[in-house]
Design a protein around this motif. Sequence first.
Motif, PDB file in Angstrom:
ATOM      1  N   LEU A   6      -7.933  11.462  32.977  1.00  0.00           N
ATOM      2  CA  LEU A   6      -7.476  11.371  34.420  1.00  0.00           C
ATOM      3  C   LEU A   6      -5.943  11.551  34.315  1.00  0.00           C
ATOM      4  CD1 LEU A   6      -9.952   9.289  34.180  1.00  0.00           C
ATOM      5  CD2 LEU A   6      -9.667   8.939  36.374  1.00  0.00           C
ATOM      6  N   PRO A   7      -5.202  12.519  34.512  1.00  0.00           N
ATOM      7  CA  PRO A   7      -3.703  12.425  34.684  1.00  0.00           C
ATOM      8  C   PRO A   7      -3.248  11.682  36.008  1.00  0.00           C
ATOM      9  CG  PRO A   7      -4.651  14.671  35.697  1.00  0.00           C
ATOM     10  CD  PRO A   7      -5.916  13.911  35.023  1.00  0.00           C
ATOM     11  N   SER A   8      -2.504  10.896  35.830  1.00  0.00           N
ATOM     12  CA  SER A   8      -2.247   9.709  36.852  1.00  0.00           C
ATOM     13  C   SER A   8      -0.555   9.522  37.006  1.00  0.00           C
ATOM     14  CB  SER A   8      -2.740   8.383  36.700  1.00  0.00           C
ATOM     15  OG  SER A   8      -2.461   7.628  37.535  1.00  0.00           O
ATOM     16  N   LYS A   9      -0.108   9.792  38.269  1.00  0.00           N
ATOM     17  CA  LYS A   9       1.256   9.392  38.461  1.00  0.00           C
ATOM     18  C   LYS A   9       1.183   8.541  39.707  1.00  0.00           C
ATOM     19  CE  LYS A   9       5.801  11.433  39.603  1.00  0.00           C
ATOM     20  NZ  LYS A   9       6.739  12.436  39.753  1.00  0.00           N
ATOM     21  N   ASN A  10       1.564   7.199  39.724  1.00  0.00           N
ATOM     22  CA  ASN A  10       1.369   6.469  40.597  1.00  0.00           C
ATOM     23  C   ASN A  10       0.119   6.348  41.502  1.00  0.00           C
ATOM     24  OD1 ASN A  10       4.362   5.636  39.942  1.00  0.00           O
ATOM     25  ND2 ASN A  10       5.004   7.319  41.204  1.00  0.00           N
ATOM     26  N   GLU A  11      -0.787   6.293  40.643  1.00  0.00           N
ATOM     27  CA  GLU A  11      -2.072   6.276  41.723  1.00  0.00           C
ATOM     28  C   GLU A  11      -2.818   4.952  41.356  1.00  0.00           C
ATOM     29  OE1 GLU A  11      -3.007   8.619  43.315  1.00  0.00           O
ATOM     30  OE2 GLU A  11      -2.264  10.467  42.704  1.00  0.00           O
ATOM     31  N   ALA A  12      -2.039   3.785  41.221  1.00  0.00           N
ATOM     32  CA  ALA A  12      -2.506   2.322  41.010  1.00  0.00           C
ATOM     33  C   ALA A  12      -3.493   2.227  41.973  1.00  0.00           C
ATOM     34  CB  ALA A  12      -1.552   1.560  40.918  1.00  0.00           C
ATOM     35  N   ALA A  13      -3.304   2.318  43.238  1.00  0.00           N
ATOM     36  CA  ALA A  13      -4.104   2.011  44.522  1.00  0.00           C
ATOM     37  C   ALA A  13      -5.379   2.739  44.309  1.00  0.00           C
ATOM     38  CB  ALA A  13      -3.301   2.402  45.791  1.00  0.00           C
TER      39      ALA A  13
END
Length: 282
Positions: A6-13
Amino acid sequence: MLSIILPSKNEAAALVALLPRLRAAQPDAEIIVVDDGSTDSTASICAEAGVRVVRQAYSMGNGAAIKRGARAASGDILVFMDADGQHDPALIDRLLLRLNDGMDMVVGARDWSGQAGVSRGVANAIYNWLATRMTGFEVKDLTSGFRAVRADKFREFLHLLPNGFSYPTTSTMAFFRSAYAVAYEPIPVAKRIGKSHIKPIRDGFRFFLIIFKIATLYSPLKLFVPASAAFFVLGLGYYAYTFLTMHRLTNMSALLFSASVIVFLIGLISEQITALMYRPGD
């Protein structure tokens, strides 16, 4: 072994709810979150969920995160999915089932309701149509980020993938070009959690360039030959007009004929370069 990336950038929510569901759906899978320079609580959420984190020191782009994740994964099957909550972990088994039927890549295909707005839907429809014309195979969703692939085959094309967006386009066309089997599995898509990283003005030009990238990745001559023919027809038509009205060949006609030859030769060179890009063992 299965690796889910899972590529993620500021997806904490979104990750707060997604990671437990993903672990419940695939308890034996290796789950890798590639943190693309996030400034939120992504790292702590992943630690609490017990998933592996590959952190990029700064934001390098979605494609760079995909490449980092593919290199770090230990599974022979890779599943890529967005970290924004749009993809249902329960659907992974549907992709894997198709993959076990002899496919090399299975892509989760969205319908019109799964598109992020009318403009994105129209753009994706154009991409799908063009890719279908180029490959001779029906391409149902060229830009979907939810896909399952065989790791060894996917890694053959890591050097082709861009660091920014459009890795799905590049990887799909590369698989078609190399005669690897690609299948599409219809999937529903939920509304993303959080704000999209797509910028309409900036990315509008990028999407326009993707159209040309589709052609040059698969078969450059299918793009350059029609362009060359158009220049030749224009030159021939203008020459006919000037011959009838002025009884001579003008510089414009000569320029159009020259452009036709140059574009055709560029197409031949591009075709050779494309063939080198897909050499076995590269």
